[in-house]
Design an enzyme around this catalytic site. Structure first.
Site, PDB file in Angstrom:
ATOM      1  N   ASP A   1       0.819  -1.212   0.000  1.00  0.00           N
ATOM      2  CA  ASP A   1       0.000   0.000   0.000  1.00  0.00           C
ATOM      3  C   ASP A   1       0.853   1.264   0.000  1.00  0.00           C
ATOM      4  OD1 ASP A   1      -2.040   1.838   0.392  1.00  0.00           O
ATOM      5  OD2 ASP A   1      -2.181   1.444   2.545  1.00  0.00           O
TER       6      ASP A   1
ATOM      7  N   ASP B   1      -2.202   5.888  -4.868  1.00  0.00           N
ATOM      8  CA  ASP B   1      -2.484   4.964  -3.773  1.00  0.00           C
ATOM      9  C   ASP B   1      -2.854   3.587  -4.295  1.00  0.00           C
ATOM     10  OD1 ASP B   1      -3.139   3.682  -1.494  1.00  0.00           O
ATOM     11  OD2 ASP B   1      -4.714   5.063  -0.860  1.00  0.00           O
TER      12      ASP B   1
END
Ligand SMILES: *[C@@H]1O[C@H](CO)[C@@H](O)[C@H](O)[C@H]1NC(C)=O
Ligand SMILES: *[C@@H]1O[C@H](CO)[C@@H](O)[C@H](O)[C@H]1NC(C)=O
Ligand SMILES: *[C@@H]1O[C@H](CO)[C@@H](O)[C@H](O)[C@H]1NC(C)=O
Ligand SMILES: *[C@@H]1O[C@H](CO)[C@@H](O)[C@H](O)[C@H]1NC(C)=O
Ligand SMILES: *[C@@H]1O[C@H](CO)[C@@H](O)[C@H](O)[C@H]1NC(C)=O
Ligand SMILES: *[C@@H]1O[C@H](CO)[C@@H](O)[C@H](O)[C@H]1NC(C)=O
Ligand SMILES: *[C@@H]1O[C@H](CO)[C@@H](O)[C@H](O)[C@H]1NC(C)=O
Length: 381
Positions: free
Chosen positions: A89, A270
């Protein structure tokens, strides 16, 4: 007090969430629109082969595509190794996994780390708490050997979850953050920084290729860039704030009309967010423009109009990055089309910030250069 410190903070990765309406066992149709990308390539193509970074210390780690909503890779923690499926992430910084200390229902279906079964585990009397926009997790910090394929991090700090909220329906056992250390648990070294510090990777970069295929092709690479995963030259953009992988965007257009980012704005890459997120007012306007009809949290679009809809084009550092309708619209297995735009749940609207999740990152290969604090983008192969 037993604990040395309370570490709370971070509101970051927008939803690593599995959207209930979209749950299905069928894979999404491959959605890549060719024409716009071809145009992009013609404008930006440079046929020079870019093999200057061929590097023996580069490592490619496979990721699985979970229904186009999350990309998961395996890591192990402990000796002997215990395996976990984690999200790599870029929207958060720390590593944590579900653990045997966990007492919430979300843990029943998860792989749980058991420190008692690892002879290299060391406890740290320190707590952590991370608040994501779609959930939160808290617990204790420990140290152990963490392996990402060939890459072995000795004595890596990570969180052992005790309590969490909001991760019930998620397909992963933990999150491995790749954002900047300024977002990390206090006084711990992040996975990526540890790889660098221990000399396991030579260059302080990593990169993502997110494929629309299920178990095939998606990778995160550490220590170098394999240029066979993108077309044309990488375009570099400075990181605007070294917390997240954030950059300044110049404008957003649809059909040559500026529809957002009127005076410049911020964009965050992201990998832990599935969709494209923006400020409520602007996302509402986009849905007006594409004739979206609200259905609960979702917007439906007539599938018949998808072919006519304009691209959503981001201009970043002078280069246009079109996201064609075929990518910002998702067609469900039932043949209903939904918008891939969502309102950011973080209400602080200033400065205007867009979160570019997997919808964008499937189209554009992305490089995260910690050495030069810059982001590289190029059309994915
Ligand atoms: C790049 O690749 C070409 C052809 O594959 C090769 O001839 C050349 O030596 C390579 N350059 C470097 C710097 O590795
Ligand atoms: C992760 O491991 C499981 C089994 O342990 C395997 O089925 C899966 O394919 C692996 N995922 C990736 C992306 O390698
Ligand atoms: C792990 O070890 C601790 C202390 O040695 C013990 O209190 C605990 O019950 C053990 N937990 C498990 C799940 O084995
Ligand atoms: C962990 O989260 C739960 C649920 O929000 C909360 O009840 C608990 O107090 C938290 N623990 C700490 C130490 O923050
Ligand atoms: C992966 O994709 C490549 C290229 O599309 C294809 O040739 C290969 O057969 C695929 N492998 C699997 C296991 O699906
Ligand atoms: C939206 O609907 C209006 C009225 O039905 C129509 O004129 C317009 O062309 C539609 N726009 C798009 C982008 O489909
Ligand atoms: C684009 O990026 C380069 C290199 O990072 C930087 O020097 C330049 O100022 C940027 N240009 C714009 C228009 O932002």
């Amino acid at each position: 007090m037993k604990w040395l410190g309370i570490l709370g903070l971070l509101a970051l990765s927008e939803c690593l969430v599995i959207i209930p309406l979209r749950k299905s066992n069928t894979l999404r149709e491959p959605l890549r629109e060719k024409n716009l990308l071809t145009n992009f390539l013609e404008e930006n193509m440079d046929d020079r082969s870019q093999n200057e970074t061929d590097d023996p210390k580069m490592y490619l780690h496979p990721l699985g595509n979970h229904e186009d909503l999350a990309y998961l890779g395996n890591i192990t923690i402990g000796t002997p190794p215990q395996e976990f499926r984690v999200v790599f992430d870029t929207g958060s910084a720390d590593l944590w996994v579900f653990s045997i200390y966990c007492s919430s229902p979300a843990c029943r279906a998860k792989k749980l780390f058991n420190p008692n079964l690892s002879r290299t585990f060391q406890h740290k009397r320190q707590r952590f708490e991370i608040i994501y926009s779609c959930g939160s997790v808290n617990g204790t910090i420990g140290y152990d050997t963490v392996r990402i394929g060939n890459l072995v991090n000795m004595h890596q700090a990570f969180g052992l979850s005790k309590w969490q909220n909001g991760f019930e329906d998620t397909p992963f056992d933990g999150i491995l953050g790749l954002a900047y250390p300024s977002l990390a648990f206090e006084r711990t070294t992040l996975v990526f920084d540890n790889l660098k510090r221990q000399g396991i990777i030579s260059q302080p970069v990593f990169a993502f290729y997110l494929s629309d295929q299920k178990d095939n092709g998606s990778v995160v690479m550490f220590g170098g860039v394999d240029h066979s995963y993108h077309k044309g030259e990488l375009k570099w953009v400075p990181v605007s704030q070294t917390h997240l992988w954030q950059m300044t965007m110049n404008r957003i257009t649809m059909d040559r009309m500026v529809i957002g980012c009127f005076n410049g704005c911020q964009a965050i890459l992201d990998t832990g967010t599935s969709l494209l997120l923006g400020p409520p007012r602007l996302v509402r306007n986009i849905h007006k423009l594409i004739n979206g009809t609200r259905l609960g949290e979702e917007y439906m679009i007539p599938c018949s109009s998808v072919a006519q809809l304009p691209a959503f084009t981001l201009n970043i550092n002078g280069t246009d990055y079109p996201v064609p309708a075929e990518a910002y619209i998702w067609k469900s297995p039932q043949g209903i089309c939904f918008s891939n735009f969502r309102v950011q749940s973080d209400p602080s609207d200033e400065p205007e910030t867009w979160i570019l999740g997997d919808v964008f990152l499937r189209l554009y290969f992305s490089v995260y250069d910690r050495g030069n604090n810059r982001i590289g983008l190029a059309p994915a192969v």
